[in-house]
Design an enzyme around this catalytic site. Structure first.
Site, mmCIF file in Angstrom:
data_model
loop_
_atom_site.group_PDB
_atom_site.id
_atom_site.type_symbol
_atom_site.label_atom_id
_atom_site.label_comp_id
_atom_site.label_asym_id
_atom_site.label_seq_id
_atom_site.Cartn_x
_atom_site.Cartn_y
_atom_site.Cartn_z
ATOM 1 N N THR A 16 0.834 -1.208 0.000
ATOM 2 C CA THR A 16 0.000 0.000 0.000
ATOM 3 C C THR A 16 0.866 1.254 0.000
ATOM 4 O O THR A 16 0.617 2.204 -0.741
ATOM 5 C CB THR A 16 -0.919 -0.014 1.233
ATOM 6 O OG1 THR A 16 -1.539 -1.297 1.304
ATOM 7 C CG2 THR A 16 -1.979 1.061 1.156
ATOM 8 N N ARG A 65 -2.460 5.135 7.134
ATOM 9 C CA ARG A 65 -2.692 3.791 7.693
ATOM 10 C C ARG A 65 -2.502 3.887 9.195
ATOM 11 O O ARG A 65 -1.546 4.492 9.686
ATOM 12 C CB ARG A 65 -1.709 2.779 7.111
ATOM 13 C CG ARG A 65 -1.757 1.461 7.896
ATOM 14 C CD ARG A 65 -1.079 0.345 7.200
ATOM 15 N NE ARG A 65 -1.838 -0.066 6.032
ATOM 16 C CZ ARG A 65 -1.568 -1.164 5.335
ATOM 17 N NH1 ARG A 65 -0.580 -1.947 5.697
ATOM 18 N NH2 ARG A 65 -2.285 -1.485 4.283
#
Ligand code: CP
Length: 308
Positions: A60, A109
């Site tokens: 990611t 995140r």
């Protein structure tokens, strides 16, 4: 001209089908650009994006950074380790200080479910949730749906199976609403201790027998066993998990159907998925990773207010 209905990308539960269609169509254009010798466009050269990773990531993090560079955005990368978070600075103070340096957009995140939603209530910059605890991972859900659409033409009418640790999975948290909104049927399988109570209320069915569930599906997304999120033991041992819920070639060969296999990564090889499947022609895994860049370019582009 089409634009997203939302300012942030925090959850696929709250996204409309028309938003998902728009992100997929925009990703189609970026995917074509990514095949060219010069893979860069000037679309976001006036935008600065902060990638805030309070939790570990390989795919990611690199995928967002690459997507931002391909769009010519300025980027800064922040990791909680080595930062003033270690001295006790709060999430909000950290982000407000970063935004004071004229940053336009946040990719975050965080290990806490709800962290991105919390942030959206206190700051005005656009936020993309890059995975929050056990809640959602919207760009993973989008790249999963996009990869299946690429292979099958559309998601409508497909039988989509999610295998394993549904309870702790933010990937399941995003894949389930996306697949249902796009007209696929969704089933889950795994040990009962790793299936959330009342899963049927989400519009999903549960089949405890892995072989029966595989016989039903067109596509199976195999989830990672998330040992770091299990404060108590949910399965007696990884060996038993692999025996009852591990996906391997001999199991797939016993099913008279060519099933497409997905995994969000990172893989626990030999536990939830064997290498003879992960590295086979049935596997979409590296296509998922490839598509992640085009999907994240589309999400960044549209949230920045650019229209199709
Ligand atoms: N699929 C996924 O989120 O992988 P990373 O944790 O490596 O980013």
């Amino acid at each position: 001209m089409s634009a997203l209905s939302q300012k942030h990308l925090i959850s696929l539960k709250s996204l409309q089908k028309s938003d998902i269609d728009l992100i997929f169509q925009t990703a189609d254009n970026f995917k074509e650009i990514l095949q060219r010798p010069i893979k860069k466009v000037p679309s976001l050269r006036d935008i600065t994006i902060a990638n805030l990773f309070f939790e570990d990531s390989t795919r990611t993090r690199i995928s967002f950074e690459l997507a931002e560079k391909r769009l010519s955005a300025d980027t800064i990368n922040f990791s909680a380790s080595g930062s003033s978070v270690k001295k006790g600075e709060t999430l909000l103070d950290t982000v407000r200080n970063i935004l004071a340096m004229k940053v336009d957009m946040i990719v975050m995140r965080h290990s806490s479910s709800g962290a991105a939603e919390f942030l959206s209530q206190h700051i005005s910059a656009n936020i993309i949730n890059a995975g929050d605890g056990t809640h959602e991972h919207p760009t993973q859900g989008l790249l999963d749906g996009y990869s299946v659409r690429e292979k099958f033409g559309e998601l409508k009418g497909l039988n989509y199976l999610i295998i394993g640790d549904i309870k702790h999975s933010r990937v399941a948290g995003s894949d389930i609403p996306l697949m249902l909104k796009m007209g696929a049927k969704v089933k889950v399988t795994g040990p009962p201790t790793l299936i959330p109570k009342h899963i049927e209320e989400l519009g999903v069915t549960y089949e405890p027998n892995l072989k029966k569930a595989l016989e039903w599906c067109d596509v199976a997304n195999v989830l990672r066993i998330q040992l770091e999120r299990m404060d108590i033991k949910f399965v007696p041992s990884l060996r038993e998990y692999a025996l009852f819920y591990g996906v391997n070639k001999s199991l797939l060969d016993s099913i008279k159907k060519d099933i497409t296999i997905m995994h969000p990564g990172p893989i626990n090889r030999g536990v939830e998925l064997n290498s003879d499947v992960a590295d086979s022609k049935q596997s979409l895994i590296l296509h998922q990773v490839e598509n992640g860049v085009a999907i994240r370019m589309a999400a960044l582009y549209l949230l920045a207010g650019r229209t199709q």
